[in-house]
Write a protein that holds these residues in place. Sequence first.
Motif, PDB file in Angstrom:
ATOM      1  N   THR A  62     -11.595 -29.614  -4.887  1.00 11.74           N
ATOM      2  CA  THR A  62     -11.350 -28.692  -5.996  1.00 11.74           C
ATOM      3  C   THR A  62     -10.869 -29.394  -7.253  1.00 11.74           C
ATOM      4  O   THR A  62     -10.843 -28.779  -8.325  1.00 11.74           O
ATOM      5  N   ALA A  63     -10.497 -30.655  -7.149  1.00 14.31           N
ATOM      6  CA  ALA A  63     -10.112 -31.440  -8.326  1.00 14.31           C
ATOM      7  C   ALA A  63     -10.398 -32.904  -8.043  1.00 14.31           C
ATOM      8  O   ALA A  63     -10.042 -33.420  -6.971  1.00 14.31           O
ATOM      9  N   TRP A  64     -11.045 -33.570  -9.003  1.00 13.07           N
ATOM     10  CA  TRP A  64     -11.407 -34.991  -8.847  1.00 13.07           C
ATOM     11  C   TRP A  64     -11.207 -35.686 -10.190  1.00 13.07           C
ATOM     12  O   TRP A  64     -12.066 -35.656 -11.059  1.00 13.07           O
ATOM     13  N   GLU A  65     -10.029 -36.264 -10.356  1.00 10.83           N
ATOM     14  CA  GLU A  65      -9.696 -37.022 -11.563  1.00 10.83           C
ATOM     15  C   GLU A  65      -9.227 -38.395 -11.115  1.00 10.83           C
ATOM     16  O   GLU A  65      -8.047 -38.586 -10.800  1.00 10.83           O
ATOM     17  N   PRO A  66     -10.149 -39.359 -11.013  1.00  9.10           N
ATOM     18  CA  PRO A  66      -9.803 -40.662 -10.439  1.00  9.10           C
ATOM     19  C   PRO A  66      -8.543 -41.267 -11.041  1.00  9.10           C
ATOM     20  O   PRO A  66      -8.327 -41.241 -12.257  1.00  9.10           O
TER      21      PRO A  66
END
Length: 248
Positions: A62-66
């Motif tokens: 639901t969230a992918w901010e490396p």
Amino acid sequence: MGREWEQHDEVEVDATPEQVWEAIASGPGIDSWFMGRTEVEPGEGGSVRTDLGGYVMESEVTAWEPLRRFAYRGDEGPDGRFVAFEFLIEGREQGGTVLRLVTNGFLPGDDWEDEYDAMLKGGAMYFATLVAYLTHFPGRTATPITVAAPMTSDARAVFDRVPAALGLAADPAVGDRVRAAPDGLPAIDGVVDFVNPDAIGIRTRDALYRFIAGFRGPMIVTHHLFAEDVDRTGTEQAWRAWLARLSA
């Protein structure tokens, strides 16, 4: 009835943000501290799939901010049951990384209290294992070993035999030395690094060993072996035999 719940954990580790991200957002990283074997399909809308040897947990990313934020939520059951995880990463200018974990979900039914207690204890063990991994094995990956004991009428009694089988006191404490030679397995020479009523953790120079009472089911071992050339199949068979002897 049922209960919505939420748990917050926070730690500062010497690992870099890149090492923390790999630990929480890649299959080999998660295999190095969580149970089973995990595959991660990156990106928002991707998936986290954990195979526990016959039972598979499926979650949507639901969230992918490396290097900053990673979140996923498990599929919701017909009764509304679910669990979701959100990891927040903050690098420090002087070095090190702050990792925050928010876990939340819903437990259905009128008898949710026991399951809630077990989830909190299990969550504490896995967060401690993640911290141990980032502190002592950053940048490395482990071979995961997850094996369940045979079903018995008193699964708790099997877990209660673990300290004696490892040469520990009946009530082991963090910091206790461990020197054990399980039949058919490499010697264990390390230190107790986690204890709660449902779990015992041991750290050696090349492994994190975890012994878990299990909730309404058999005892489980979920180990993470950082030595090279681990025979996973043979090691699982040896631990399965060890658990069978413990259960006899």
